[in-house]
Write a protein that holds these residues in place. Structure first.
Motif, PDB file in Angstrom:
ATOM      1  N   SER A   4       0.663  -1.448   0.164  1.00 33.33           N
ATOM      2  CA  SER A   4       0.429   0.443  -0.365  1.00 33.33           C
ATOM      3  C   SER A   4       0.762   0.919   0.460  1.00 33.33           C
ATOM      4  O   SER A   4       1.996   1.402  -0.174  1.00 33.33           O
ATOM      5  CB  SER A   4      -0.870  -0.056   1.039  1.00 33.33           C
ATOM      6  OG  SER A   4      -0.315   0.172   2.467  1.00 33.33           O
ATOM      7  N   THR A  19       2.117  -8.466   1.502  1.00 30.57           N
ATOM      8  CA  THR A  19       1.037  -9.410   1.618  1.00 30.57           C
ATOM      9  C   THR A  19       2.180 -10.510   1.733  1.00 30.57           C
ATOM     10  O   THR A  19       3.050 -10.402   1.698  1.00 30.57           O
ATOM     11  CB  THR A  19       0.551  -9.690   0.346  1.00 30.57           C
ATOM     12  OG1 THR A  19       1.909  -9.592  -0.791  1.00 30.57           O
ATOM     13  CG2 THR A  19      -0.271  -8.518   0.064  1.00 30.57           C
ATOM     14  N   ARG A  23      -1.863 -13.351   1.538  1.00 32.79           N
ATOM     15  CA  ARG A  23      -2.735 -12.515   2.720  1.00 32.79           C
ATOM     16  C   ARG A  23      -2.625 -11.145   2.937  1.00 32.79           C
ATOM     17  O   ARG A  23      -0.683 -11.060   3.119  1.00 32.79           O
ATOM     18  CB  ARG A  23      -3.128 -13.392   4.033  1.00 32.79           C
ATOM     19  CG  ARG A  23      -3.346 -14.636   3.929  1.00 32.79           C
ATOM     20  CD  ARG A  23      -4.480 -14.627   3.898  1.00 32.79           C
ATOM     21  NE  ARG A  23      -5.340 -14.905   5.086  1.00 32.79           N
ATOM     22  CZ  ARG A  23      -6.614 -15.468   5.137  1.00 32.79           C
ATOM     23  NH1 ARG A  23      -7.011 -16.137   4.425  1.00 32.79           N
ATOM     24  NH2 ARG A  23      -7.297 -15.825   6.834  1.00 32.79           N
ATOM     25  N   LEU A  24      -2.649 -10.297   4.010  1.00 37.22           N
ATOM     26  CA  LEU A  24      -1.817  -8.379   4.161  1.00 37.22           C
ATOM     27  C   LEU A  24      -1.549  -8.820   5.395  1.00 37.22           C
ATOM     28  O   LEU A  24      -1.905  -9.395   6.613  1.00 37.22           O
ATOM     29  CB  LEU A  24      -2.920  -7.784   4.292  1.00 37.22           C
ATOM     30  CG  LEU A  24      -4.069  -7.211   2.640  1.00 37.22           C
ATOM     31  CD1 LEU A  24      -5.077  -7.025   2.996  1.00 37.22           C
ATOM     32  CD2 LEU A  24      -3.505  -6.733   2.119  1.00 37.22           C
ATOM     33  N   ASP A  43      -6.132 -10.251  -0.074  1.00 33.44           N
ATOM     34  CA  ASP A  43      -5.234  -9.246  -0.323  1.00 33.44           C
ATOM     35  C   ASP A  43      -5.927  -8.808  -1.026  1.00 33.44           C
ATOM     36  O   ASP A  43      -6.410  -8.533  -2.503  1.00 33.44           O
ATOM     37  CB  ASP A  43      -4.012  -9.090  -0.895  1.00 33.44           C
ATOM     38  CG  ASP A  43      -3.714  -7.477  -1.657  1.00 33.44           C
ATOM     39  OD1 ASP A  43      -3.596  -6.883  -1.189  1.00 33.44           O
ATOM     40  OD2 ASP A  43      -2.460  -7.795  -1.950  1.00 33.44           O
ATOM     41  N   ARG A  48      -7.738  -3.839   2.055  1.00 31.58           N
ATOM     42  CA  ARG A  48      -6.363  -3.004   2.477  1.00 31.58           C
ATOM     43  C   ARG A  48      -6.888  -1.393   3.089  1.00 31.58           C
ATOM     44  O   ARG A  48      -6.120  -1.470   3.227  1.00 31.58           O
ATOM     45  CB  ARG A  48      -5.877  -2.494   0.618  1.00 31.58           C
ATOM     46  CG  ARG A  48      -4.504  -4.094   0.253  1.00 31.58           C
ATOM     47  CD  ARG A  48      -4.224  -3.210  -0.851  1.00 31.58           C
ATOM     48  NE  ARG A  48      -2.556  -4.676  -1.085  1.00 31.58           N
ATOM     49  CZ  ARG A  48      -1.887  -4.134  -0.511  1.00 31.58           C
ATOM     50  NH1 ARG A  48      -1.806  -3.098   0.385  1.00 31.58           N
ATOM     51  NH2 ARG A  48      -1.354  -5.157  -0.466  1.00 31.58           N
TER      52      ARG A  48
END
Length: 401
Positions: A4, A19, A23-24, A43, A48
């Motif tokens: 981001s 990520t 997955r974040l 994600d 986000r």
């Protein structure tokens, strides 16, 4: 690997969004130690937004000295750097129900006491949000759920959803399905701007606009069948659901009075007619000569007590939602100089005109209808009339005395 706007060159206290295995994750340093925090979410664009909120919250807490190193404040858990960076949110034990499961049980419990429209609209909307929108359904992620709502919904909607979630969990706690309500008090923290409040969208038509709309329906080759229904709404100020449900048994033979005793509402299985009105069991409406002429002109020669006063072209209940999207929008779009407003403004138009129009008495004096009288005519409270209509519709003046 995506990142981001926070995934920039790290500065003191900065939190990066990354990520791992789709997955974040949040990555940052605190007191000389590198921390890896899994959000447990895929994600996606919406997730986000939630990750960015979490990152900003942690950044601010680090800079202000309020960081919670246990991460409990943020509903998160850190990952050991030496181990694979996989999602590690504590899994909800199988014996602990999810928010989706609780909401389904809560709906079944409340179902006998709810109106069909409340079930079909309000409860279905909440269910859809839980099952199709929320990034997680785990009660352990109540903070994350709140933050996602804040990031994706209006303050008014956020407050409604959190109120419903809390009511559901209160019931679940009393029913010994969960130990505590994780949403308790959250709705109270959401401040709704005054301009975002509901039920204040009162923008009536002028009487000249009202008459033009009625005439336009009478002249429309496709939608003239609805002209009596539209005229009736303007002349009675009743709710559309009450007009749809009207049958000839509720209109006196001499056309001098109407009894409103039922309404057609949307249910889980479609349109249904239910006894009782929104705020009262029933009410009687006195008919003036203009309205009597309308009713007399549309009454069939052979009408049973259950014959609909305003049937759809197919002979069923009128679907107000479809009528609005098709007939109402179409007819009003052809009228120059008339701003589009919802069909419900026909009710507001009647109430406003009733408050502002003087009545000539037999002795020649003029009389204005009191707000309490208008409230009785349309089936609402005097308080509602005073707050939303009477105070706005009349100019103040000092009488001669």
């Amino acid at each position: 690997m995506h990142s981001s706007s926070l995934s920039r060159k790290a500065s003191k206290g900065s939190v990066q969004v990354k990520t791992s295995n789709g997955r974040l994750q949040l990555v940052f340093s605190y007191q000389g130690k590198r921390r890896y925090v899994s959000l447990g979410f895929d994600d996606t664009v919406q997730n986000r937004k939630l990750a960015d909120l979490k990152a900003r919250q942690i950044e601010l807490d680090i800079l202000s000295g309020n960081f919670d190193s246990t991460l409990l404040k943020y509903g998160l858990q850190s990952v050991d750097r030496a181990k694979p960076l996989t999602p590690v949110l504590t899994p909800t034990p199988a014996v602990h129900p999810s928010l989706a499961e609780l909401w389904e049980k809560y709906t079944d419990f409340k179902r006998p006491g709810l109106s069909p429209s409340t079930l079909a609209k309000d409860f279905t909307k909440v269910s859809r949000c839980i099952n199709l929108r929320l990034p997680t359904k785990s009660l352990q992620d109540s903070v994350a759920i709140r933050d996602w709502l804040v990031a994706n919904k209006t303050p008014n909607a956020v407050k409604r959803y959190l109120t419903q979630f809390s009511a559901c969990c209160d019931w679940a706690t009393k029913s010994q399905l969960i130990s505590h309500n994780p949403f308790k008090g959250m709705a109270a923290d959401i401040k709704v701007p005054k301009g975002d409040l509901e039920d204040t969208d009162i923008n009536p038509f002028s009487l000249e606009e009202r008459d033009r709309i009625i005439q336009a329906f009478k002249s429309d080759r496709y939608y003239r069948v609805y002209a009596p229904f539209i005229e009736f709404l303007f002349m009675t100020g009743c709710r559309p659901s009450e007009a749809v449900a009207l049958q000839w048994q509720y209109i006196s033979e001499d056309f001098r009075s109407i009894r409103f005793e039922q309404a057609v509402v949307v249910s889980e299985s479609g349109l249904v007619c239910k006894k009782g009105l929104k705020t009262q069991r029933k009410r009687t409406f006195p008919v003036n000569s203009q309205l009597a002429a309308l009713l007399s002109s549309i009454k069939p020669e052979v009408a049973t007590s259950e014959t609909k006063v305003f049937p759809s072209p197919e002979g069923t209940w009128i679907d107000v939602h479809n009528l609005t999207n098709r007939a109402w929008r179409s007819v009003l779009s052809k009228l120059d100089g008339i701003e589009y407003r919802k069909l419900y403004q026909a009710r507001h138009t009647f109430i406003t005109a009733a408050l502002e129009t003087a009545i000539t008495m037999p002795d020649g004096r003029f009389k204005m209808l009191d707000a309490k009288d208008v409230a009785k005519l349309v089936g609402t409270s005097p308080k509602m009339i005073y707050e939303h209509y009477a105070g706005k519709s009349r100019e103040l003046f000092v009488p001669e005395f």
